[in-house]
Design a protein around this motif. Structure first.
Motif, short mmCIF file in Angstrom:
data_model
loop_
_atom_site.label_atom_id
_atom_site.label_comp_id
_atom_site.label_asym_id
_atom_site.label_seq_id
_atom_site.Cartn_x
_atom_site.Cartn_y
_atom_site.Cartn_z
N UNK A 211 -54.39 -39.68 -31.43
CA UNK A 211 -53.09 -39.55 -32.11
C UNK A 211 -52.88 -40.56 -33.25
N UNK A 212 -53.10 -41.86 -33.19
CA UNK A 212 -53.35 -42.68 -32.00
C UNK A 212 -52.04 -43.22 -31.43
N UNK A 213 -52.05 -43.51 -30.10
CA UNK A 213 -50.90 -44.13 -29.44
C UNK A 213 -51.45 -45.13 -28.42
N UNK A 214 -51.80 -46.31 -28.92
CA UNK A 214 -52.44 -47.32 -28.08
C UNK A 214 -51.46 -47.88 -27.06
N UNK B 162 -60.01 -55.11 -21.22
CA UNK B 162 -60.10 -56.14 -22.25
C UNK B 162 -61.02 -55.69 -23.37
N UNK B 163 -62.15 -55.07 -22.99
CA UNK B 163 -63.08 -54.56 -24.01
C UNK B 163 -62.44 -53.46 -24.84
N UNK B 164 -61.63 -52.61 -24.18
CA UNK B 164 -60.97 -51.52 -24.90
C UNK B 164 -59.94 -52.07 -25.89
N UNK C 227 -61.79 -53.32 -28.82
CA UNK C 227 -62.23 -52.21 -29.67
C UNK C 227 -61.07 -51.65 -30.49
N UNK C 228 -59.87 -51.55 -29.86
CA UNK C 228 -58.71 -51.08 -30.60
C UNK C 228 -58.35 -52.04 -31.73
N UNK C 229 -58.52 -53.32 -31.50
CA UNK C 229 -58.25 -54.33 -32.53
C UNK C 229 -59.18 -54.13 -33.73
N UNK D 98 -60.89 -51.16 -34.45
CA UNK D 98 -60.88 -49.81 -34.99
C UNK D 98 -59.60 -49.43 -35.71
N UNK D 99 -58.44 -49.94 -35.23
CA UNK D 99 -57.16 -49.49 -35.76
C UNK D 99 -56.49 -50.61 -36.54
N UNK D 100 -56.21 -50.34 -37.81
CA UNK D 100 -55.64 -51.38 -38.68
C UNK D 100 -54.23 -51.78 -38.25
N UNK D 101 -53.43 -50.82 -37.75
CA UNK D 101 -52.07 -51.17 -37.36
C UNK D 101 -52.06 -52.08 -36.12
N UNK D 102 -53.04 -51.88 -35.21
CA UNK D 102 -53.15 -52.77 -34.06
C UNK D 102 -53.55 -54.17 -34.51
N UNK D 103 -54.55 -54.22 -35.39
CA UNK D 103 -55.01 -55.52 -35.89
C UNK D 103 -53.89 -56.24 -36.64
N UNK D 104 -53.10 -55.50 -37.43
CA UNK D 104 -52.02 -56.12 -38.19
C UNK D 104 -50.97 -56.72 -37.26
N UNK D 105 -50.59 -56.00 -36.20
CA UNK D 105 -49.56 -56.49 -35.29
C UNK D 105 -50.05 -57.71 -34.51
N UNK D 106 -51.30 -57.67 -34.08
CA UNK D 106 -51.83 -58.82 -33.32
C UNK D 106 -51.93 -60.04 -34.21
N UNK D 107 -52.42 -59.87 -35.44
CA UNK D 107 -52.57 -61.02 -36.35
C UNK D 107 -51.21 -61.60 -36.72
N UNK D 108 -50.21 -60.76 -36.91
CA UNK D 108 -48.88 -61.27 -37.23
C UNK D 108 -48.27 -62.01 -36.04
#
Length: 393
Positions: free
Chosen positions: A168-171, A203-205, A208-210, A212-222
């Motif tokens: 979808x994605x809906x992590x 944890x591995x998943x 991987x989401x961090x 693969x998905x830019x919106x996940x990476x952006x939220x975690x980094x912020x």
């Protein structure tokens, strides 16, 4: 008078004297808070997008009324009825979730909604309660019948949901469903080594989401680096809690609803903090904690593995959803667009949470011990039990 009331054999009478009225009362309080906070938060949001000021309020009145009806009607089901509704609901929700990938509405890069008149539906919301009950039945049957591949089928359903939600994605939704499944496996007696492997896989998943998905990476980094990126929403929410103090600024006196685009949905807890203060926020948290803890304590006296596993999954999903919303508003975890049960605006969310609570109330209703166990078993087991009793007699 009380004794005559307890002897009422009507459907409503039997339901009222067997349902957990404390949990039912807490649900009523949450629905009441939902109405109050929609009156506080939604007019400003509606005016900002050029809609009628009463649009969100009127819709939410209907949504919460339907949700209350769903809670009552689904709580009247037997464990067998809960299982049937969940199985049908899981199949329909899976099909509609797959349909969103083809004909779904795309919002912020994700396809999670199907357009209907007057509202849009997020089918994956209904996967949470239905998945919890279906996997509980599969795991319980796997324990009762050695030849039944319950564990294998449960993992098959989980993998199918995983692939759909990843696409979808809906992590966030996938994370909640994964935690529900892991909790059920743990309560079901899975080997601790395999539980550790499952946690490692989660944890591995997430890693991987961090990647693969830019919106996940952006939220975690912020979240990890508060001085970088756009923090407007979370900074505004934190200011709202600070402005509210202990007793709040008063109903209608908040300012966060005029600045946040999701003040009526993802950040409704910040509206509660600003207008009603810390004490009301702690009371709301206490209601959610009471529902979760009371359910888990009731399960300590339950012998039927299906009821234990299903109720564990349902209350885990309910509690996690509330935690994610409130923790996101308080900047305790990276922001995630997840509604606060019965309080945030949203039709799909309100109805799916209502189904969750209704099934939970149905499974934890007071029943004679032998009758409760019989209702949770398949017909073949009940016939064999009856035959053994007749032979013994």
């Amino acid at each position: 008078m009380s004794q005559s009331a307890r002897s009422d054999n009507s459907i409503i009478g039997r339901w009222w004297w067997t349902v957990d009225r404390w949990t039912l009362g807490c649900v009523g309080l949450l629905i009441g808070f939902g109405y109050v906070l929609m009156l506080a938060a939604s007019p400003s949001v509606a005016a900002r997008i050029g809609a009628s000021r009463d649009m969100f309020i009127l819709k939410q009145v209907v949504f919460l009324a339907i949700a209350g009806l769903i809670v009552v009607t689904s709580s009247m089901l037997s464990p067998k009825g809960v299982r049937r509704v969940a199985l049908a609901g899981c199949l329909v929700a899976l099909a509609l979730t797959a349909l969103t990938l083809v004909h779904g509405i795309e919002i912020k890069g994700a396809r999670r909604w199907i357009a209907l008149p007057m509202m849009s539906v997020q089918p994956s919301e209904f996967l949470k309660p239905c998945f919890a009950v279906v996997t509980a039945w599969l795991l319980a049957e796997g324990k009762r019948s050695r030849g039944f591949p319950g564990m294998l089928l449960a993992f098959g359903v989980f993998i199918a949901i995983l692939m759909l939600l990843k696409s979808q994605p809906d992590i966030g939704m996938l994370s909640v469903i994964t935690c529900v499944f892991m909790a059920q496996l743990f309560i079901g007696g899975l080997n601790l080594f395999l539980v550790g492997c499952g946690i490692g896989s989660m944890i591995a998943a997430f890693a991987a989401a961090f990647v693969m998905f830019t919106h996940v990476r952006s939220r975690v980094m912020r979240f990890l680096h508060p001085g970088q990126g756009d923090h407007y929403q979370i900074d505004t929410a934190m200011q709202a809690f600070g402005n509210g103090g202990l007793l709040g600024r008063g109903p209608g006196e908040g300012r966060v609803k005029d600045m946040l685009p999701d003040a009526h949905a993802d950040f409704v807890f910040a509206v509660a903090g600003e207008e009603f203060g810390l004490l009301v926020c702690l009371f709301i948290i206490g209601i959610f904690c009471f529902i979760v803890i009371r359910t888990l304590l009731k399960l300590l006296a339950e012998d039927d593995p299906f009821i234990v596993l299903a109720s564990t999954g349902l209350v885990t999903g309910f509690g996690l959803q509330a935690f994610v919303n409130m923790a996101s508003s308080l900047h305790l975890i990276p922001t995630k667009g997840m509604t606060l049960p019965f309080i945030s605006y949203g039709g799909s969310s309100a109805m799916s949470v209502a189904l969750t609570i209704g099934m939970l109330l149905a499974l934890t209703r007071r029943r004679p011990r032998g009758r409760a166990q019989e209702l949770g078993r398949p017909a073949s087991d009940r016939r064999s039990t009856a035959s053994r009793r007749s032979v013994a007699a």
